[in-house]
Design a protein around this motif. Structure first.
Motif, PDB file in Angstrom:
ATOM      1  N   LYS A  22      50.378 -15.136  64.309  1.00 16.93           N
ATOM      2  CA  LYS A  22      49.791 -16.398  64.758  1.00 16.93           C
ATOM      3  C   LYS A  22      50.820 -17.316  65.399  1.00 16.93           C
ATOM      4  CE  LYS A  22      45.743 -16.900  61.755  1.00 16.93           C
ATOM      5  NZ  LYS A  22      45.117 -17.705  60.685  1.00 16.93           N
ATOM      6  N   GLN A  23      51.967 -17.466  64.747  1.00 15.21           N
ATOM      7  CA  GLN A  23      52.985 -18.361  65.262  1.00 15.21           C
ATOM      8  C   GLN A  23      53.545 -17.850  66.587  1.00 15.21           C
ATOM      9  OE1 GLN A  23      53.653 -21.324  64.137  1.00 15.21           O
ATOM     10  NE2 GLN A  23      55.149 -21.692  65.764  1.00 15.21           N
ATOM     11  N   GLN A  24      53.702 -16.534  66.687  1.00 16.70           N
ATOM     12  CA  GLN A  24      54.210 -15.950  67.924  1.00 16.70           C
ATOM     13  C   GLN A  24      53.245 -16.222  69.076  1.00 16.70           C
ATOM     14  OE1 GLN A  24      54.614 -11.716  67.791  1.00 16.70           O
ATOM     15  NE2 GLN A  24      55.174 -11.526  69.956  1.00 16.70           N
ATOM     16  N   GLN A  25      51.945 -16.031  68.817  1.00 18.75           N
ATOM     17  CA  GLN A  25      50.961 -16.283  69.863  1.00 18.75           C
ATOM     18  C   GLN A  25      50.936 -17.758  70.245  1.00 18.75           C
ATOM     19  OE1 GLN A  25      46.729 -15.940  68.998  1.00 18.75           O
ATOM     20  NE2 GLN A  25      46.452 -14.858  70.918  1.00 18.75           N
ATOM     21  N   LYS A  26      51.026 -18.629  69.258  1.00 18.28           N
ATOM     22  CA  LYS A  26      51.001 -20.058  69.535  1.00 18.28           C
ATOM     23  C   LYS A  26      52.174 -20.456  70.413  1.00 18.28           C
ATOM     24  CE  LYS A  26      50.544 -24.539  67.235  1.00 18.28           C
ATOM     25  NZ  LYS A  26      50.440 -25.233  65.922  1.00 18.28           N
ATOM     26  N   GLU A  27      53.347 -19.876  70.146  1.00 19.02           N
ATOM     27  CA  GLU A  27      54.526 -20.182  70.955  1.00 19.02           C
ATOM     28  C   GLU A  27      54.364 -19.667  72.381  1.00 19.02           C
ATOM     29  OE1 GLU A  27      57.738 -18.473  68.812  1.00 19.02           O
ATOM     30  OE2 GLU A  27      57.734 -19.986  67.209  1.00 19.02           O
ATOM     31  N   GLN A  28      53.793 -18.477  72.503  1.00 24.53           N
ATOM     32  CA  GLN A  28      53.567 -17.922  73.834  1.00 24.53           C
ATOM     33  C   GLN A  28      52.600 -18.780  74.637  1.00 24.53           C
ATOM     34  OE1 GLN A  28      52.219 -13.986  72.787  1.00 24.53           O
ATOM     35  NE2 GLN A  28      54.231 -13.071  73.136  1.00 24.53           N
ATOM     36  N   VAL A  29      51.492 -19.174  74.001  1.00 22.20           N
ATOM     37  CA  VAL A  29      50.500 -19.992  74.691  1.00 22.20           C
ATOM     38  C   VAL A  29      51.068 -21.368  75.007  1.00 22.20           C
ATOM     39  CG1 VAL A  29      48.203 -21.028  74.530  1.00 22.20           C
ATOM     40  CG2 VAL A  29      48.591 -18.731  73.636  1.00 22.20           C
ATOM     41  N   ALA A  30      51.897 -21.920  74.107  1.00 24.30           N
ATOM     42  CA  ALA A  30      52.517 -23.216  74.358  1.00 24.30           C
ATOM     43  C   ALA A  30      53.403 -23.158  75.597  1.00 24.30           C
ATOM     44  CB  ALA A  30      53.339 -23.649  73.143  1.00 24.30           C
ATOM     45  N   GLU A  31      54.120 -22.052  75.764  1.00 22.19           N
ATOM     46  CA  GLU A  31      54.966 -21.890  76.951  1.00 22.19           C
ATOM     47  C   GLU A  31      54.112 -21.836  78.208  1.00 22.19           C
ATOM     48  OE1 GLU A  31      58.402 -18.888  78.749  1.00 22.19           O
ATOM     49  OE2 GLU A  31      57.455 -18.478  76.804  1.00 22.19           O
ATOM     50  N   ILE A  32      52.991 -21.115  78.128  1.00 21.86           N
ATOM     51  CA  ILE A  32      52.082 -21.037  79.267  1.00 21.86           C
ATOM     52  C   ILE A  32      51.541 -22.419  79.618  1.00 21.86           C
ATOM     53  CG2 ILE A  32      49.826 -20.173  80.009  1.00 21.86           C
ATOM     54  CD1 ILE A  32      50.389 -17.638  78.459  1.00 21.86           C
ATOM     55  N   VAL A  33      51.115 -23.178  78.599  1.00 21.29           N
ATOM     56  CA  VAL A  33      50.539 -24.495  78.832  1.00 21.29           C
ATOM     57  C   VAL A  33      51.575 -25.428  79.456  1.00 21.29           C
ATOM     58  CG1 VAL A  33      49.623 -26.562  77.696  1.00 21.29           C
ATOM     59  CG2 VAL A  33      48.756 -24.295  77.067  1.00 21.29           C
ATOM     60  N   ASN A  34      52.813 -25.383  78.990  1.00 18.40           N
ATOM     61  CA  ASN A  34      53.863 -26.228  79.564  1.00 18.40           C
ATOM     62  C   ASN A  34      54.050 -25.941  81.046  1.00 18.40           C
ATOM     63  OD1 ASN A  34      54.527 -27.686  77.235  1.00 18.40           O
ATOM     64  ND2 ASN A  34      55.954 -26.111  76.524  1.00 18.40           N
ATOM     65  N   LYS A  35      54.093 -24.659  81.397  1.00 16.78           N
ATOM     66  CA  LYS A  35      54.276 -24.284  82.796  1.00 16.78           C
ATOM     67  C   LYS A  35      53.023 -24.584  83.614  1.00 16.78           C
ATOM     68  CE  LYS A  35      57.655 -20.706  81.587  1.00 16.78           C
ATOM     69  NZ  LYS A  35      58.820 -21.447  82.066  1.00 16.78           N
ATOM     70  N   LEU A  36      51.858 -24.425  82.982  1.00 14.59           N
ATOM     71  CA  LEU A  36      50.609 -24.735  83.666  1.00 14.59           C
ATOM     72  C   LEU A  36      50.538 -26.215  84.007  1.00 14.59           C
ATOM     73  CD1 LEU A  36      47.672 -24.209  84.594  1.00 14.59           C
ATOM     74  CD2 LEU A  36      46.981 -24.482  82.208  1.00 14.59           C
ATOM     75  N   PHE A  37      50.941 -27.075  83.073  1.00 16.35           N
ATOM     76  CA  PHE A  37      50.870 -28.513  83.319  1.00 16.35           C
ATOM     77  C   PHE A  37      51.758 -28.918  84.492  1.00 16.35           C
ATOM     78  CE2 PHE A  37      48.011 -28.915  80.128  1.00 16.35           C
ATOM     79  CZ  PHE A  37      47.884 -30.165  79.526  1.00 16.35           C
ATOM     80  N   LYS A  38      52.867 -28.228  84.691  1.00 15.32           N
ATOM     81  CA  LYS A  38      53.723 -28.529  85.838  1.00 15.32           C
ATOM     82  C   LYS A  38      52.981 -28.218  87.133  1.00 15.32           C
ATOM     83  CE  LYS A  38      58.129 -27.704  83.468  1.00 15.32           C
ATOM     84  NZ  LYS A  38      59.365 -26.863  83.411  1.00 15.32           N
ATOM     85  N   GLN A  39      52.236 -27.110  87.126  1.00 16.58           N
ATOM     86  CA  GLN A  39      51.457 -26.761  88.317  1.00 16.58           C
ATOM     87  C   GLN A  39      50.295 -27.731  88.513  1.00 16.58           C
ATOM     88  OE1 GLN A  39      50.304 -22.742  88.952  1.00 16.58           O
ATOM     89  NE2 GLN A  39      52.339 -21.897  88.591  1.00 16.58           N
ATOM     90  N   LEU A  40      49.661 -28.142  87.418  1.00 19.41           N
ATOM     91  CA  LEU A  40      48.544 -29.083  87.520  1.00 19.41           C
ATOM     92  C   LEU A  40      49.009 -30.441  88.057  1.00 19.41           C
ATOM     93  CD1 LEU A  40      46.490 -28.329  84.281  1.00 19.41           C
ATOM     94  CD2 LEU A  40      45.753 -27.985  86.640  1.00 19.41           C
ATOM     95  N   LYS A  41      50.212 -30.841  87.687  1.00 18.69           N
ATOM     96  CA  LYS A  41      50.743 -32.110  88.199  1.00 18.69           C
ATOM     97  C   LYS A  41      50.896 -32.064  89.711  1.00 18.69           C
ATOM     98  CE  LYS A  41      53.330 -33.563  84.081  1.00 18.69           C
ATOM     99  NZ  LYS A  41      54.673 -33.809  83.502  1.00 18.69           N
TER     100      LYS A  41
END
Length: 227
Positions: A22-41
């Motif tokens: 669970k923690q590994q997946q959460k970290e992976q998704v968190a990394e995706i979301v961080n990079k996604l937000f840069k693109q959304l900006k």
């Protein structure tokens, strides 16, 4: 601009039922979301104008949860970003809206019908079904064949109205898009009718024998004798 798949190539979905992962997946998704937000900006310049760091962190947590709950992966996010870049509204989408864009993007990418067009096709299909040339009905694609037939059966079984029919269509299309993304190959339908077995005409004796059999089965002989 690189897409999410290139930015996070090591992402591998894991089962959220496995506590050790669970923690590994959460970290992976968190990394995706961080990079996604840069693109959304970049795509939606006004989306973070009124947010402070605390607000952004809180929103990101909701997106992480939403992505995990809905099984959103980088390929789906790329499809969603393609829709995001088409928007004229510069403000930030909700996580639910963006997930909807992910599903819509996949549908477009794989050439699947929209929920509205599928609903109309199912209604038309219902009017056409039963005619002698039914097997010649033009579905448009193999995907449409399965979607139309399955949705028509559901419509009849559950007596769905137009509104509920379209909602079910949206769900079925999104599910097929996700299956295709994971490697599912749409089977080619076999719409041909079975070949008609050629029979030789019955002789007069055989015709009379068949007629007598029908009379005995339905009691015609007894009725004649009784009269």
């Amino acid at each position: 601009m690189k897409n999410i798949t290139e930015l996070v190539p090591q992402f591998k979905p894991v089962s959220i039922a496995d506590d050790s992962n669970k923690q590994q997946q959460k970290e992976q998704v968190a990394e995706i979301v961080n990079k996604l937000f840069k693109q959304l900006k970049a795509a939606c310049p006004a989306m973070f104008h009124t947010l402070n760091n605390n607000d952004e962190s809180s929103i990101k947590r909701q997106w992480i949860i939403g992505f995990i709950e809905n099984g959103i992966n980088p390929a789906m996010i790329n499809a969603g970003m393609r829709i995001a870049r088409q928007q004229s509204n510069p403000f930030m989408p909700s996580v639910g809206q963006f997930i909807g864009w992910c599903e819509k993007g996949l549908v477009e990418e794989y050439g699947l019908p929209t929920a509205e067009s599928l609903t109309k096709a199912v209604i038309e299909f219902g009017k056409y079904k039963g005619f002698d040339d039914f097997c010649d009905y033009d579905y448009g694609s193999d995907a449409n064949y399965w979607l139309i037939n399955d949705l028509h059966r559901i419509m009849q079984d559950e007596n769905l109205g137009i509104e509920k029919l379209q909602l079910r269509a949206e769900k079925m299309i999104a599910e097929m898009a996700k299956k295709i993304m994971k490697g599912y190959v749409i089977p080619t339908p076999n719409k041909a009718l079975p070949k008609k077995i050629e029979e030789r005409p019955l002789s007069n004796e055989m015709q009379l024998s068949k007629l007598e059999e029908i009379k005995r089965r339905f009691g015609f002989s007894y009725a004649k004798a009784a009269s």
